[in-house]
Design a protein around this motif. Sequence first.
Motif, PDB file in Angstrom:
ATOM      1  N   ASP A  95       3.681  -0.100 -14.642  1.00 11.97           N
ATOM      2  CA  ASP A  95       3.078  -0.082 -15.984  1.00 11.97           C
ATOM      3  C   ASP A  95       1.731   0.617 -15.974  1.00 11.97           C
ATOM      4  OD1 ASP A  95       5.238  -1.444 -17.009  1.00 11.97           O
ATOM      5  OD2 ASP A  95       4.236  -3.402 -17.097  1.00 11.97           O
ATOM      6  N   SER A  96       0.979   0.413 -14.898  1.00  9.48           N
ATOM      7  CA  SER A  96      -0.355   1.021 -14.819  1.00  9.48           C
ATOM      8  C   SER A  96      -0.276   2.546 -14.749  1.00  9.48           C
ATOM      9  CB  SER A  96      -1.108   0.490 -13.595  1.00  9.48           C
ATOM     10  OG  SER A  96      -0.564   1.000 -12.382  1.00  9.48           O
ATOM     11  N   LEU A  97       0.898   3.057 -14.363  1.00  3.48           N
ATOM     12  CA  LEU A  97       1.090   4.509 -14.240  1.00  3.48           C
ATOM     13  C   LEU A  97       2.024   5.046 -15.322  1.00  3.48           C
ATOM     14  CD1 LEU A  97       1.564   4.477 -10.370  1.00  3.48           C
ATOM     15  CD2 LEU A  97      -0.428   5.365 -11.592  1.00  3.48           C
ATOM     16  N   ASP A  98       2.340   4.198 -16.311  1.00  2.00           N
ATOM     17  CA  ASP A  98       3.224   4.571 -17.423  1.00  2.00           C
ATOM     18  C   ASP A  98       4.597   5.031 -16.924  1.00  2.00           C
ATOM     19  OD1 ASP A  98       3.763   4.704 -20.125  1.00  2.00           O
ATOM     20  OD2 ASP A  98       3.211   6.832 -20.273  1.00  2.00           O
ATOM     21  N   ILE A  99       5.132   4.299 -15.953  1.00  2.51           N
ATOM     22  CA  ILE A  99       6.460   4.569 -15.406  1.00  2.51           C
ATOM     23  C   ILE A  99       7.375   3.399 -15.761  1.00  2.51           C
ATOM     24  CG2 ILE A  99       7.803   4.766 -13.268  1.00  2.51           C
ATOM     25  CD1 ILE A  99       5.449   6.266 -12.040  1.00  2.51           C
ATOM     26  N   GLU A 100       8.561   3.715 -16.243  1.00  2.00           N
ATOM     27  CA  GLU A 100       9.544   2.672 -16.573  1.00  2.00           C
ATOM     28  C   GLU A 100      10.360   2.353 -15.325  1.00  2.00           C
ATOM     29  OE1 GLU A 100      10.696  -0.110 -18.692  1.00  2.00           O
ATOM     30  OE2 GLU A 100       9.977   1.429 -20.092  1.00  2.00           O
ATOM     31  N   LEU A 101      10.751   1.077 -15.178  1.00  2.00           N
ATOM     32  CA  LEU A 101      11.536   0.654 -14.018  1.00  2.00           C
ATOM     33  C   LEU A 101      12.965   0.324 -14.412  1.00  2.00           C
ATOM     34  CD1 LEU A 101       9.162  -1.757 -12.046  1.00  2.00           C
ATOM     35  CD2 LEU A 101       9.631   0.655 -11.593  1.00  2.00           C
ATOM     36  N   LEU A 102      13.880   0.606 -13.497  1.00  2.00           N
ATOM     37  CA  LEU A 102      15.285   0.257 -13.660  1.00  2.00           C
ATOM     38  C   LEU A 102      15.775  -0.384 -12.363  1.00  2.00           C
ATOM     39  CD1 LEU A 102      18.002   0.271 -15.133  1.00  2.00           C
ATOM     40  CD2 LEU A 102      18.326   2.647 -14.372  1.00  2.00           C
ATOM     41  N   GLU A 137       0.832  -1.203   0.000  1.00  3.78           N
ATOM     42  CA  GLU A 137       0.000   0.000   0.000  1.00  3.78           C
ATOM     43  C   GLU A 137       0.870   1.258   0.000  1.00  3.78           C
ATOM     44  OE1 GLU A 137      -2.552  -0.256   3.384  1.00  3.78           O
ATOM     45  OE2 GLU A 137      -3.555  -2.090   2.683  1.00  3.78           O
ATOM     46  N   LEU A 138       1.951   1.227   0.794  1.00  2.00           N
ATOM     47  CA  LEU A 138       2.852   2.372   0.889  1.00  2.00           C
ATOM     48  C   LEU A 138       3.570   2.621  -0.436  1.00  2.00           C
ATOM     49  CD1 LEU A 138       3.928   4.458   2.964  1.00  2.00           C
ATOM     50  CD2 LEU A 138       5.835   2.873   3.380  1.00  2.00           C
ATOM     51  N   LEU A 139       4.084   1.553  -1.046  1.00  2.00           N
ATOM     52  CA  LEU A 139       4.777   1.698  -2.321  1.00  2.00           C
ATOM     53  C   LEU A 139       3.821   2.202  -3.403  1.00  2.00           C
ATOM     54  CD1 LEU A 139       7.008  -1.519  -2.345  1.00  2.00           C
ATOM     55  CD2 LEU A 139       7.699   0.823  -1.825  1.00  2.00           C
ATOM     56  N   THR A 140       2.592   1.732  -3.357  1.00  2.00           N
ATOM     57  CA  THR A 140       1.594   2.209  -4.322  1.00  2.00           C
ATOM     58  C   THR A 140       1.365   3.710  -4.149  1.00  2.00           C
ATOM     59  OG1 THR A 140       0.496   0.048  -4.361  1.00  2.00           O
ATOM     60  CG2 THR A 140      -0.791   1.946  -5.114  1.00  2.00           C
ATOM     61  N   GLU A 141       1.273   4.169  -2.900  1.00  2.00           N
ATOM     62  CA  GLU A 141       1.096   5.596  -2.640  1.00  2.00           C
ATOM     63  C   GLU A 141       2.274   6.397  -3.199  1.00  2.00           C
ATOM     64  OE1 GLU A 141       0.136   8.590   1.151  1.00  2.00           O
ATOM     65  OE2 GLU A 141       0.954   6.575   1.526  1.00  2.00           O
ATOM     66  N   PHE A 147       4.291   5.551  -5.705  1.00  2.00           N
ATOM     67  CA  PHE A 147       4.285   5.523  -7.165  1.00  2.00           C
ATOM     68  C   PHE A 147       3.207   6.440  -7.738  1.00  2.00           C
ATOM     69  CE2 PHE A 147       7.271   2.060  -7.258  1.00  2.00           C
ATOM     70  CZ  PHE A 147       7.797   2.095  -8.539  1.00  2.00           C
ATOM     71  N   VAL A 148       2.054   6.458  -7.115  1.00  2.00           N
ATOM     72  CA  VAL A 148       0.985   7.349  -7.585  1.00  2.00           C
ATOM     73  C   VAL A 148       1.444   8.805  -7.495  1.00  2.00           C
ATOM     74  CG1 VAL A 148      -1.325   8.228  -7.039  1.00  2.00           C
ATOM     75  CG2 VAL A 148      -0.909   5.758  -7.099  1.00  2.00           C
ATOM     76  N   ASN A 149       2.135   9.138  -6.423  1.00  2.00           N
ATOM     77  CA  ASN A 149       2.651  10.492  -6.276  1.00  2.00           C
ATOM     78  C   ASN A 149       3.701  10.801  -7.351  1.00  2.00           C
ATOM     79  OD1 ASN A 149       2.859  13.031  -4.666  1.00  2.00           O
ATOM     80  ND2 ASN A 149       4.970  12.319  -4.390  1.00  2.00           N
ATOM     81  N   PHE A 150       4.554   9.840  -7.656  1.00  2.00           N
ATOM     82  CA  PHE A 150       5.532  10.035  -8.737  1.00  2.00           C
ATOM     83  C   PHE A 150       4.814  10.346 -10.047  1.00  2.00           C
ATOM     84  CE2 PHE A 150       8.776   6.961  -6.613  1.00  2.00           C
ATOM     85  CZ  PHE A 150       9.252   7.994  -5.823  1.00  2.00           C
ATOM     86  N   SER A 151       3.786   9.573 -10.332  1.00  2.00           N
ATOM     87  CA  SER A 151       3.055   9.758 -11.586  1.00  2.00           C
ATOM     88  C   SER A 151       2.421  11.141 -11.666  1.00  2.00           C
ATOM     89  CB  SER A 151       1.974   8.680 -11.698  1.00  2.00           C
ATOM     90  OG  SER A 151       1.217   8.846 -12.874  1.00  2.00           O
ATOM     91  N   LYS A 152       1.835  11.592 -10.546  1.00  2.00           N
ATOM     92  CA  LYS A 152       1.220  12.924 -10.518  1.00  2.00           C
ATOM     93  C   LYS A 152       2.233  14.029 -10.792  1.00  2.00           C
ATOM     94  CE  LYS A 152      -2.528  11.903  -7.226  1.00  2.00           C
ATOM     95  NZ  LYS A 152      -3.005  12.134  -5.834  1.00  2.00           N
ATOM     96  N   ASN A 153       3.483  13.768 -10.444  1.00  2.00           N
ATOM     97  CA  ASN A 153       4.526  14.792 -10.596  1.00  2.00           C
ATOM     98  C   ASN A 153       5.438  14.543 -11.788  1.00  2.00           C
ATOM     99  OD1 ASN A 153       4.322  16.759  -8.193  1.00  2.00           O
ATOM    100  ND2 ASN A 153       4.051  14.744  -7.238  1.00  2.00           N
ATOM    101  N   ASN A 154       4.916  13.755 -12.749  1.00  2.00           N
ATOM    102  CA  ASN A 154       5.551  13.605 -14.051  1.00  2.00           C
ATOM    103  C   ASN A 154       6.903  12.896 -14.008  1.00  2.00           C
ATOM    104  OD1 ASN A 154       5.265  13.914 -16.801  1.00  2.00           O
ATOM    105  ND2 ASN A 154       6.404  15.847 -16.868  1.00  2.00           N
ATOM    106  N   ILE A 155       7.078  11.989 -13.033  1.00  2.00           N
ATOM    107  CA  ILE A 155       8.291  11.170 -12.999  1.00  2.00           C
ATOM    108  C   ILE A 155       8.137  10.057 -14.031  1.00  2.00           C
ATOM    109  CG2 ILE A 155       9.730   9.640 -11.592  1.00  2.00           C
ATOM    110  CD1 ILE A 155       9.790  12.646 -10.798  1.00  2.00           C
ATOM    111  N   LYS A 156       9.146   9.871 -14.882  1.00  2.00           N
ATOM    112  CA  LYS A 156       9.038   8.928 -15.989  1.00  2.00           C
ATOM    113  C   LYS A 156       9.717   7.581 -15.730  1.00  2.00           C
ATOM    114  CE  LYS A 156       6.862  11.787 -18.729  1.00  2.00           C
ATOM    115  NZ  LYS A 156       5.432  11.551 -19.036  1.00  2.00           N
TER     116      LYS A 156
END
Length: 489
Positions: free
Chosen positions: A230-237, A178-182, A184-193
Amino acid sequence: MTLKNQVQLITYPDSIGGNLKTLNNVLHNHFSDIFKGGVHILPPFPSSGDRGFAPLTYLEIEKEFGTWEDMKAIGENFDILVDLMVNHISMRSHYFQDFLEKGRASEYADLFITLDKLWEDGQPKQEDINKMFLRRKKPYSTFQIEETGEEETVWTTFGKTEPSEQIDLDVHSEKVKELLTEFFVNFSKNNIKIVRLDAVGYVIKKLGTSCFFVEPEIYQFLDWIKELADSLDIELLPEVHSHYSTQYKLADHGFWIYDFILPYTVLDTIMNKSSDNLYRYLNDRPEKQFTMLDCHDGVPVKPDMDDLIDTKEAREIVDICVERGSSLSLVLSDEHKSEDGFDVHQIRGTYYSLLNNDDDAYIVARAIQFFVPGIPQVYYVGLLAGENDVESVEKTGEGREINRHNFSLEEIDQSLEKEVVQRLLELIRFRNEYPAFNGEFKIKPSEKNEVCLAWEYGDKYCELFIDLSTNTTTIDYLNEFGQLVHDTI
């Protein structure tokens, strides 16, 4: 998202001018055509130590660096990569502080790995710990709970203090998910790619194993977090320092990986004036990699280079680097040292200084990096051909500070006047713009003291030729008129 096959910058939020606003200005004023691949901003979040790698939260930006609006402003023109220390969080985080106050009654208690999650009686067994790949002398820390006075011992993979500042998270816990999801959602809102999963290799703790990259459990976690990203269109490394075969497994699993083999291999190529090991490596490596020569840590040796190097030859290279002012990070566990006792984990120093502040050798190194398949990253100190910051090491007592100098605006301007920096910028522009880098990579036959690498895409062709005996770098390419251009870098 689709990653751009162009050069990225790696920098701390305060290392180029002091804060994020200034970083954005410097990027626009000096490097708008240089870092078209994006910017890796090392942890800009509130942190209690390890220069950002002991984060309190990912929901805020450290006030000294700026705000999320500053991050978004950079993100308007440059794809941003940030770190998520997926293995741990700060002792001073709200989550762990609540646990320190209330103990098992805390709503966050299940975020952490109390020892009874591993040993039924909560008592660590040395025979189990002996099998683990340790980053500190003991992988746990003991704290006193404020309300009860009882002691609680939790898993702490990293940290130089006792108790550790960095508290491991239990990735099997729904609370952690739940914490990691929170986050990631915040990253997506702030345009982290792009999100780098720092220390992801340590997330699975399983008795009887090294507690590092434990299969198949590690893939179960990675698959879960990839689905989230993927659901937030964020690439992982994923960031994993391990035997190269472990990296290749990640690549086979579809992930981008770091080319942690290239930095040492390039040093070996230049110092021994031989392309043998480089060619051997390039003939058998995944192409879906981020390439780098330098970063905020050091040049990886063990375990990344295990089975790829002769330890006697490696010792010679290490000794040369030390003579040139470098320091070493060593492997702690006897079980993970080489049979002959070779124990170098990383070589610490700026890449420019590792090459004896030799402009031509440095350009050779970067040219090889940029021609090797992958997305190239350039660390900010390397961008400015920075030299070892011995003063900062002596001041802080932290060996890695040798390659973490903070550049003022005046120092940036001075560095940009260096001939070697201008040559590097020219090389980056070519790597960014020439279309052939989107095509087919070729290793050309050459003499032992030469490197010849090429790319071809449609009617575009470029070829890198390096004479290692003289450290001369030339690039031949077909221009827009189909004419052959011979360019000495």
